[in-house]
Scaffold this active site. Structure first.
Site, PDB file in Angstrom:
ATOM      1  N   GLU A  21      19.882 -23.192  45.306  1.00 21.05           N
ATOM      2  CA  GLU A  21      20.973 -24.121  45.615  1.00 21.05           C
ATOM      3  C   GLU A  21      21.854 -24.362  44.392  1.00 21.05           C
ATOM      4  OE1 GLU A  21      20.484 -28.091  47.797  1.00 21.05           O
ATOM      5  OE2 GLU A  21      21.005 -28.727  45.762  1.00 21.05           O
ATOM      6  N   THR A  62      26.061 -27.311  48.020  1.00 21.06           N
ATOM      7  CA  THR A  62      26.038 -28.669  48.562  1.00 21.06           C
ATOM      8  C   THR A  62      27.455 -29.140  48.883  1.00 21.06           C
ATOM      9  OG1 THR A  62      26.142 -29.724  46.402  1.00 21.06           O
ATOM     10  CG2 THR A  62      23.949 -29.251  47.260  1.00 21.06           C
ATOM     11  N   TYR A  63      27.492 -30.260  49.587  1.00 21.85           N
ATOM     12  CA  TYR A  63      28.750 -30.855  50.062  1.00 21.85           C
ATOM     13  C   TYR A  63      28.830 -32.244  49.463  1.00 21.85           C
ATOM     14  CZ  TYR A  63      32.268 -31.944  53.706  1.00 21.85           C
ATOM     15  OH  TYR A  63      33.402 -32.274  54.400  1.00 21.85           O
ATOM     16  N   HIS A  76      26.667 -26.375  52.930  1.00 14.09           N
ATOM     17  CA  HIS A  76      26.247 -27.671  53.447  1.00 14.09           C
ATOM     18  C   HIS A  76      27.477 -28.367  54.052  1.00 14.09           C
ATOM     19  CE1 HIS A  76      22.508 -28.173  50.634  1.00 14.09           C
ATOM     20  NE2 HIS A  76      22.651 -26.940  51.051  1.00 14.09           N
ATOM     21  N   ASP A 113      24.555 -39.665  53.118  1.00 13.79           N
ATOM     22  CA  ASP A 113      24.127 -41.050  52.902  1.00 13.79           C
ATOM     23  C   ASP A 113      25.213 -42.003  53.386  1.00 13.79           C
ATOM     24  OD1 ASP A 113      21.605 -40.535  51.836  1.00 13.79           O
ATOM     25  OD2 ASP A 113      22.493 -40.073  49.876  1.00 13.79           O
ATOM     26  N   HIS A 167      11.964 -39.867  55.546  1.00 13.66           N
ATOM     27  CA  HIS A 167      13.307 -40.251  55.094  1.00 13.66           C
ATOM     28  C   HIS A 167      13.302 -41.746  54.771  1.00 13.66           C
ATOM     29  CE1 HIS A 167      17.578 -41.357  55.362  1.00 13.66           C
ATOM     30  NE2 HIS A 167      17.772 -40.137  54.869  1.00 13.66           N
ATOM     31  N   GLN A 188      16.362 -36.170  33.775  1.00 10.96           N
ATOM     32  CA  GLN A 188      16.320 -35.660  35.152  1.00 10.96           C
ATOM     33  C   GLN A 188      15.180 -36.299  35.950  1.00 10.96           C
ATOM     34  OE1 GLN A 188      15.936 -31.410  35.039  1.00 10.96           O
ATOM     35  NE2 GLN A 188      16.359 -31.235  37.214  1.00 10.96           N
TER      36      GLN A 188
HETATM   37  P1  FAD Z   1      19.413 -37.385  59.823  1.00 11.76           P
HETATM   38  O1  FAD Z   1      18.666 -36.204  60.257  1.00 11.76           O
HETATM   39  O2  FAD Z   1      20.489 -37.896  60.725  1.00 11.76           O
HETATM   40  O3  FAD Z   1      18.367 -38.553  59.521  1.00 11.76           O
HETATM   41  C1  FAD Z   1      18.765 -39.726  58.837  1.00 11.76           C
HETATM   42  C2  FAD Z   1      17.892 -40.896  59.263  1.00 11.76           C
HETATM   43  O4  FAD Z   1      18.192 -41.263  60.615  1.00 11.76           O
HETATM   44  C3  FAD Z   1      16.390 -40.613  59.213  1.00 11.76           C
HETATM   45  O5  FAD Z   1      15.726 -41.781  58.792  1.00 11.76           O
HETATM   46  C4  FAD Z   1      16.050 -40.299  60.664  1.00 11.76           C
HETATM   47  O6  FAD Z   1      14.692 -40.594  60.972  1.00 11.76           O
HETATM   48  C5  FAD Z   1      17.013 -41.222  61.402  1.00 11.76           C
HETATM   49  N1  FAD Z   1      17.411 -40.715  62.718  1.00 11.76           N
HETATM   50  C6  FAD Z   1      17.826 -39.456  63.020  1.00 11.76           C
HETATM   51  N2  FAD Z   1      18.119 -39.360  64.326  1.00 11.76           N
HETATM   52  C7  FAD Z   1      17.887 -40.581  64.882  1.00 11.76           C
HETATM   53  C8  FAD Z   1      18.002 -41.135  66.181  1.00 11.76           C
HETATM   54  N3  FAD Z   1      18.424 -40.376  67.213  1.00 11.76           N
HETATM   55  N4  FAD Z   1      17.690 -42.453  66.377  1.00 11.76           N
HETATM   56  C9  FAD Z   1      17.255 -43.221  65.350  1.00 11.76           C
HETATM   57  N5  FAD Z   1      17.119 -42.750  64.081  1.00 11.76           N
HETATM   58  C10 FAD Z   1      17.444 -41.450  63.860  1.00 11.76           C
HETATM   59  N6  FAD Z   1      23.714 -35.042  51.102  1.00 11.76           N
HETATM   60  C11 FAD Z   1      25.027 -34.751  50.881  1.00 11.76           C
HETATM   61  O7  FAD Z   1      25.874 -35.663  50.882  1.00 11.76           O
HETATM   62  N7  FAD Z   1      25.437 -33.457  50.623  1.00 11.76           N
HETATM   63  C12 FAD Z   1      24.576 -32.416  50.619  1.00 11.76           C
HETATM   64  O8  FAD Z   1      24.960 -31.277  50.397  1.00 11.76           O
HETATM   65  C13 FAD Z   1      23.184 -32.678  50.854  1.00 11.76           C
HETATM   66  N8  FAD Z   1      22.278 -31.682  50.901  1.00 11.76           N
HETATM   67  C14 FAD Z   1      20.964 -31.951  51.208  1.00 11.76           C
HETATM   68  C15 FAD Z   1      20.060 -30.893  51.319  1.00 11.76           C
HETATM   69  C16 FAD Z   1      18.722 -31.136  51.614  1.00 11.76           C
HETATM   70  C17 FAD Z   1      17.763 -29.982  51.732  1.00 11.76           C
HETATM   71  C18 FAD Z   1      18.274 -32.470  51.815  1.00 11.76           C
HETATM   72  C19 FAD Z   1      16.832 -32.735  52.119  1.00 11.76           C
HETATM   73  C20 FAD Z   1      19.167 -33.525  51.730  1.00 11.76           C
HETATM   74  C21 FAD Z   1      20.522 -33.288  51.434  1.00 11.76           C
HETATM   75  N9  FAD Z   1      21.467 -34.322  51.366  1.00 11.76           N
HETATM   76  C22 FAD Z   1      22.800 -34.046  51.112  1.00 11.76           C
HETATM   77  C23 FAD Z   1      21.053 -35.722  51.529  1.00 11.76           C
HETATM   78  C24 FAD Z   1      21.160 -36.216  52.997  1.00 11.76           C
HETATM   79  O9  FAD Z   1      22.507 -36.208  53.396  1.00 11.76           O
HETATM   80  C25 FAD Z   1      20.594 -37.643  53.041  1.00 11.76           C
HETATM   81  O10 FAD Z   1      19.217 -37.642  52.774  1.00 11.76           O
HETATM   82  C26 FAD Z   1      20.905 -38.460  54.286  1.00 11.76           C
HETATM   83  O11 FAD Z   1      20.515 -39.813  54.048  1.00 11.76           O
HETATM   84  C27 FAD Z   1      20.186 -38.009  55.547  1.00 11.76           C
HETATM   85  O12 FAD Z   1      20.722 -36.858  56.029  1.00 11.76           O
HETATM   86  P2  FAD Z   1      19.996 -36.059  57.248  1.00 11.76           P
HETATM   87  O13 FAD Z   1      20.883 -34.933  57.580  1.00 11.76           O
HETATM   88  O14 FAD Z   1      18.593 -35.793  56.913  1.00 11.76           O
HETATM   89  O15 FAD Z   1      20.090 -37.193  58.389  1.00 11.76           O
END
Ligand code: FAD
Length: 285
Positions: free
Chosen positions: A17, A48-49, A76, A108, A147, A210
Site C-alpha cells: 500500500e 489510499t484515498y 481506495h 471516518d 471496528h 510511528q
Molecule cells: P463500514 O464497513 O461501513 O463499517 C463501519 C462501522 O459501521 C463498523 O463499526 C460496522 O460494524 C458498522 N456497520 C456497518 N454496516 C452497518 C449496518 N448496516 N448497521 C449498523 N452498523 C453497521 N480510510 C480512508 O479515509 N481512506 C483510505 O484509503 C482508507 N483505507 C483503509 C484500508 C484498510 C485496509 C482499512 C482496514 C481501513 C482503511 N480506512 C481508510 C479507514 C476506514 O475508512 C475507517 O476505519 C472507517 O471508520 C470504517 O470504514 P469501513 O469501510 O470499514 O466501514
C-alpha cells in the site's frame, strides 16, 4: 488484472500500500517512492484515498501510474463525505483510466458531524453501487480486533457479512501485531459464512514515533514482545528500523506457515523498508 483472479491462483501474494500526497507540491517525491516500490514487483499495489476526498485526483493518478507500469492497482474510495453524484464521477474517472480494482470504504465520520444528513452511511452501500456501476473487482476493509464504532464483536461480524454479501470479492484487514488475534478473527468470519479471501495487513513499525501514531489510528493491541522491542530499541533509530523490519517479517513467516496466502504491507511509502521485508521473505512468497 482483477485481484480476485490473482488471489484465485492459489499461490502466496505480497501486495503493498502507498498513500498519495496531501498537496500538489509533494506529488513528485511520492511518485519517486511509488516507482521504487514498483521495482519490487508486488502482486498488486493499493493507493489510499484522503479523508474527505481532497486528494482523490492524486489517488487516481498514482493508481494509473501503477497500472501503466504493469502492476495491478487497487484504488481506495471512501463515501462518508461524498454525494451520489461525486461517487459516480470518481467511478467514471477510474473506469476511464482502466483501473479494475476498488477498495470500497466508508471513511471516518468527521468529528462533530455524526448526525449530519449524508448520501452514504456504510461501506456496504458503496459496494452495491460500485457493483451496479460496472465490472470492478471490489474489496472491503475488516478489523481483526473489531471496528472501534461497533458495539460488540457479534454486530461487527454481522455487519461485515452484510458488506461481503453486497459484493465484496475480498477483504483486507486493519493492521495487527498479534497473529493470534487474526487467527481468531478468521475463525469467526468463516463461522459466520464470510468465505471471501481475507488479505492480512501488516504494518512494519520502524520508528518510535510511528508506534504512537499507528496504535492511535488502528487501536491495535500491542503484544508484550513488541512493547519490549520498542522499549529496547526505540531510542536508537537504526536499531528500531531493523528490529521493526524483523518483527514484521517474522509475523509474515508465521502467517504463511499457518496457511495465510495473501499478505499486504502498509509501506508508508518507504521503499527501503518494503525491500528489506521482501528480501527477508525471498523464496517464501
Ligand atoms: P463500514 O464497513 O461501513 O463499517 C463501519 C462501522 O459501521 C463498523 O463499526 C460496522 O460494524 C458498522 N456497520 C456497518 N454496516 C452497518 C449496518 N448496516 N448497521 C449498523 N452498523 C453497521 N480510510 C480512508 O479515509 N481512506 C483510505 O484509503 C482508507 N483505507 C483503509 C484500508 C484498510 C485496509 C482499512 C482496514 C481501513 C482503511 N480506512 C481508510 C479507514 C476506514 O475508512 C475507517 O476505519 C472507517 O471508520 C470504517 O470504514 P469501513 O469501510 O470499514 O466501514
Amino acid at each position: 488484472m482483477k485481484i480476485r483472479d490473482i488471489i484465485r491462483k492459489d499461490v502466496p501474494t505480497l501486495s503493498m500500500e502507498v498513500f498519495p500526497p496531501k498537496t500538489d507540491a509533494s506529488i513528485e517525491s511520492v511518485e519517486r517512492a511509488v516507482d521504487s516500490i514498483l521495482t519490487l514487483n508486488p502482486s498488486w499495489m493499493s493507493v489510499t484515498y484522503g479523508a474527505g476526498g481532497g486528494t482523490s485526483a492524486h489517488t487516481a493518478r498514482i493508481a494509473s501510474r501503477i497500472k501503466e507500469a504493469g502492476v495491478p492497482s487497487l484504488a481506495h474510495l471512501s463515501c462518508i463525505s461524498s454525494t451520489k453524484d461525486g461517487v459516480k464521477k470518481e467511478l467514471t474517472r477510474l473506469k476511464e483510466l482502466g483501473i479494475e480494482n476498488i477498495l470500497a470504504l466508508r471513511g471516518d465520520i468527521p468529528a462533530g458531524s455524526e448526525n449530519a444528513p449524508r448520501d452514504y452511511k456504510y461501506a456496504s452501500e458503496l459496494v452495491t453501487e460500485i457493483k451496479q456501476f460496472g465490472d470492478f473487482c471490489v474489496g472491503g476493509a475488516c478489523y481483526p480486533e473489531g471496528h472501534p464504532d461497533a458495539p460488540n464483536w457479534k454486530e461487527d461480524i454481522k455487519n461485515l457479512k452484510t458488506k461481503v454479501d453486497a459484493g465484496c470479492d475480498f477483504l483486507t484487514t486493519q493492521m495487527f501485531f498479534d497473529n493470534e488475534t487474526f487467527y481468531s478473527f478468521l475463525y469467526r468470519c468463516r463461522e459466520a459464512g464470510i468465505n471471501v479471501p481475507i488479505v492480512a495487513g501488516i504494518m512494519p513499525i520502524t520508528t518510535e514515533l510511528q508506534v504512537t501514531r499507528a496504535l492511535k489510528l488502528s487501536q491495535a493491541f500491542m503484544p508484550a514482545k513488541f512493547r519490549s522491542l520498542v522499549d529496547r530499541f526505540g531510542s536508537d533509530p537504526a536499531a528500531m528500523k531493523q528490529a521493526g523490519i524483523i518483527y514484521a517479517a517474522n509475523q509474515i513467516v508465521d502467517l504463511l506457515s499457518n496457511g495465510v496466502m495473501n499478505i499486504h504491507i502498509y509501506t508508508m511509502n518507504k521503499p527501503d523498508v518494503s525491500s528489506a521485508i521482501q528480501s527477508a521473505l525471498r523464496g517464501l512468497v
